[in-house]
Design an enzyme around this catalytic site. Structure first.
Site, PDB file in Angstrom:
ATOM      1  N   ASP A   1       0.898  -1.122   0.065  1.00  0.00           N
ATOM      2  CA  ASP A   1      -0.113   0.035  -0.195  1.00  0.00           C
ATOM      3  C   ASP A   1       0.802   1.313   0.079  1.00  0.00           C
ATOM      4  O   ASP A   1       1.807   1.135   0.780  1.00  0.00           O
ATOM      5  CB  ASP A   1      -1.001   0.004   1.278  1.00  0.00           C
TER       6      ASP A   1
ATOM      7  N   GLU B   1       1.693  -0.377  -5.040  1.00  0.00           N
ATOM      8  CA  GLU B   1       0.605   0.724  -5.370  1.00  0.00           C
ATOM      9  C   GLU B   1       1.596   1.833  -5.665  1.00  0.00           C
ATOM     10  O   GLU B   1       1.921   2.557  -4.963  1.00  0.00           O
ATOM     11  CB  GLU B   1      -0.354   1.031  -4.312  1.00  0.00           C
TER      12      GLU B   1
HETATM   13  C1  NOJ Z   1      -4.216   3.362  -0.623  1.00  0.00           C
HETATM   14  C2  NOJ Z   1      -5.552   2.533  -0.434  1.00  0.00           C
HETATM   15  O1  NOJ Z   1      -5.749   1.617  -1.779  1.00  0.00           O
HETATM   16  C3  NOJ Z   1      -6.485   3.269  -0.117  1.00  0.00           C
HETATM   17  O2  NOJ Z   1      -7.839   2.996   0.110  1.00  0.00           O
HETATM   18  C4  NOJ Z   1      -6.170   4.003   1.341  1.00  0.00           C
HETATM   19  O3  NOJ Z   1      -7.048   4.874   1.926  1.00  0.00           O
HETATM   20  C5  NOJ Z   1      -4.746   4.641   1.252  1.00  0.00           C
HETATM   21  N1  NOJ Z   1      -4.035   3.806   0.676  1.00  0.00           N
HETATM   22  C6  NOJ Z   1      -4.298   4.672   2.650  1.00  0.00           C
HETATM   23  O4  NOJ Z   1      -4.008   3.471   3.133  1.00  0.00           O
END
Ligand code: NOJ
Length: 566
Positions: free
Chosen positions: A228, A288
């Site tokens: 993440d 991500e």
């Molecule tokens: C990216 C995640 O996909 C999202 O849903 C989240 O709110 C943020 N990171 C914070 O962790």
């Protein structure tokens, strides 16, 4: 009485009438398991509710493993299911080594893992690296005093003056990225909500503890992680102010260039070391990464011979919001030439669903097939988002008081938050789409009556059956798994065409992205295929059987996939 000393997955294996399928990591030609796997992102809150309390759970997922296997999915990415106050629906983790009781127990997790293994499917988890919940025991200790054991595990600083945060940085979820804590008179940093304090990755103890978390889950059977928000792990130690840009954002804050708190080079050292741990466990790391260009993307694969992410989820397709062949061609070419294994994603839990982003309101179902025809046939690994395979649409909240996602309240009405793309999976046309007998945590859209698994399973022309056909093809056609990507008819503004060539064979993919009928013609001699004919593999709105490539007629939003010969 039998005391459970072995994990349930082990017991299941021993007691199971099936033998556990051998999970091969690498095939005879050296391809890694994750290169051939189709991944499926699943939001546990919304997938299947086994105890009928309106919120999905792990036993619900286990009950749907046959559905997923039959669909053609090889690996599940489960978004955070760890204990959490759920401010950011699990992305605020308060214990990395357990399951939130709302979703079940570790024993349920082991059962799910055992069920997946029996079906030769893998599970990857979401690793929330940048921050914890403010209820995590590390943060509770950290905030307790300036000399606390965990003080330096987070980013604490003095303010610039009375009521003034240390600098101008803004949270991506709105307003200041610093929150004052009266206990110690300092501010802590959070790129996301105030309830998600950033970990201090400059502290080696943080790295060690977090890497150990991954080891613990590997030992429990997981095959990797989706990382993440990796872009945000580090901040400039001098805390320089970010440049302010013209205008304001949806939260009324000034626009900002996050120059000093995102994409810092130190990230790459962490990823290289994390990759070593992953390699010891034959695991995949999917980042991500939200890359904006090829240089950034290359760095995430690992520059100068280093190894980082096998699959940086560049999310470049998510920035293409219209059916534009030139735009897709450009993005595919970028990702394809970056030197690593591409990843393709068209929807996730943070962006409006592809059904709405690409749909024109009149031809949404054929368009959903065009998009499937695209990202499931490119060179690389597709990551599906639950419900995409049945044409689930966004169901945005109609009133501010109904919003669950906090950013939807901060940004209302400009930003209604992410509830719309997180609604319950539509299993049938019965109440609450068969997800739960209780009122679900988010309402299903009216389209569940027609767009649901049960109905679509019966209809050979449904989106669901289209996905199944293309996924089945993808699993058996070497050219679709391995073939190089060759763009064709590159000046065509309406039809996106390409060849996937592998050894002596090739598959042609033709996608009419326009609402008008089109005629296209191909000369594949330069690519080594002079046969001028194709044998149809999948066709919707296009000819079937043996097809003459000198004139292929396509209905609006047609998909044609065929095998070409020498
Ligand atoms: C990216 C995640 O996909 C999202 O849903 C989240 O709110 C943020 N990171 C914070 O962790």
């Amino acid at each position: 009485m039998l005391r459970s000393i072995a994990p349930v997955s082990v017991l299941l294996t021993l007691l199971s009438p099936f033998t556990t399928a051998q999970q091969k990591s690498i095939d005879a030609e050296g391809h890694q398991w994750w290169q051939h796997a189709v991944f499926y992102e699943l939001y546990p809150r919304s997938f299947a509710d086994s105890d009928n309390n309106g919120i999905g759970d792990l036993n619900g997922i286990t009950s749907k493993l046959d559905y997923l296997k039959d669909l053609g999915v090889d690996a599940l990415w489960i978004t955070p299911c760890f204990p959490s106050p759920q401010v950011d629906f699990g992305y605020d983790v308060s214990d990395y080594q357990n399951i939130d009781p709302m979703y079940g127990t570790l024993a349920d997790f082991d059962k799910m893992m055992g069920g997946a293994k029996q079906r030769d499917m893998r599970i990857i988890l979401d690793f929330v690296m940048n921050h914890t919940s403010d209820q995590h025991k590390w943060f509770l200790d950290s905030k307790s005093s300036k000399t606390a054991q965990y003080r330096d595990w987070y980013v604490w600083r003095d303010g610039k003056g009375q009521n003034q945060p240390p600098n101008d940085w803004l949270s991506t979820f709105g307003h200041a990225a610093w929150t004052f804590d009266p206990t110690t008179g300092q501010w802590y940093y959070h790129f996301f909500y105030a309830e998600q304090p950033d970990l201090n990755w400059r502290n080696p103890a943080v790295e060690k503890a977090m890497f150990d978390v991954t080891r613990w889950w590997y030992d429990r059977g997981v095959s990797g992680f989706r990382l993440d928000a990796v872009d945000t792990l580090f901040e400039d130690p001098k805390l320089k102010d970010n440049p302010i840009l013209p205008g304001t954002n949806q939260y009324g804050d000034p626009n900002m260039d996050n120059k000093y708190n995102t994409k810092l080079p130190e990230i790459h050292g962490v990823l290289q070391r994390l990759r070593k741990v992953a390699d010891e466990h034959d695991a995949v790391l999917i980042g991500e990464t939200w890359t904006k260009d090829i240089a950034e993307l290359k760095n995430y694969y690992g520059a100068h011979g280093s190894k980082e992410l096998q699959m940086p989820m560049d999310l470049m397709f998510m920035t293409v919001d219209k059916l534009s062949p030139p735009e897709f061609r450009r993005q595919i070419a970028t990702v394809d030439s970056a030197g690593g294994w591409p990843v393709f994603v068209i929807s996730n839990h943070d962006k409006p669903r592809s059904y709405n982003r690409y749909g024109d309101g009149q031809h949404n179902d054929p368009i959903a097939k065009v998009m499937a025809g695209l990202y499931l046939t490119l060179r690389g690994t597709p990551i599906m988002y639950y419900g995409e395979e049945i044409g689930m649409e966004n169901n945005d909240p109609k009133r501010k008081e109904d919003v669950q996602d906090p950013i939807g309240r901060t940004g209302w009405p400009k930003d209604k938050g992410r509830d719309g793309e997180r609604t319950p999976m539509q299993w049938s046309d019965s109440e609450n789409a068969g997800f739960s007998t209780a009122a679900p945590w988010l309402p299903v859209p009216p389209s569940y009556k027609t767009h649901n698994v049960e109905e679509e399973s019966k209809d050979p022309n449904s989106i669901l059956n289209f996905y199944k056909n293309v996924l089945a093809l993808r699993h058996k056609e070497p050219a679709l798994l391995e073939g190089e990507y060759i763009a064709l008819n590159e000046s065509d503004p309406n039809v996106l065409s390409y060849l996937r060539r592998y050894k002596n064979g090739a598959v042609l993919v033709v996608l009419n992205m326009s609402s008008a009928p089109q005629k296209v013609s191909f000369n594949l001699k330069p690519q080594g295929f002079g046969g001028a004919k194709a044998t149809t593999l999948v066709s919707t709105g296009a000819p079937t059987g043996e097809v003459n490539l000198s004139e292929l007629s396509l209905e609006p939003f047609a998909v044609y996939i065929g095998k070409v010969s020498k």
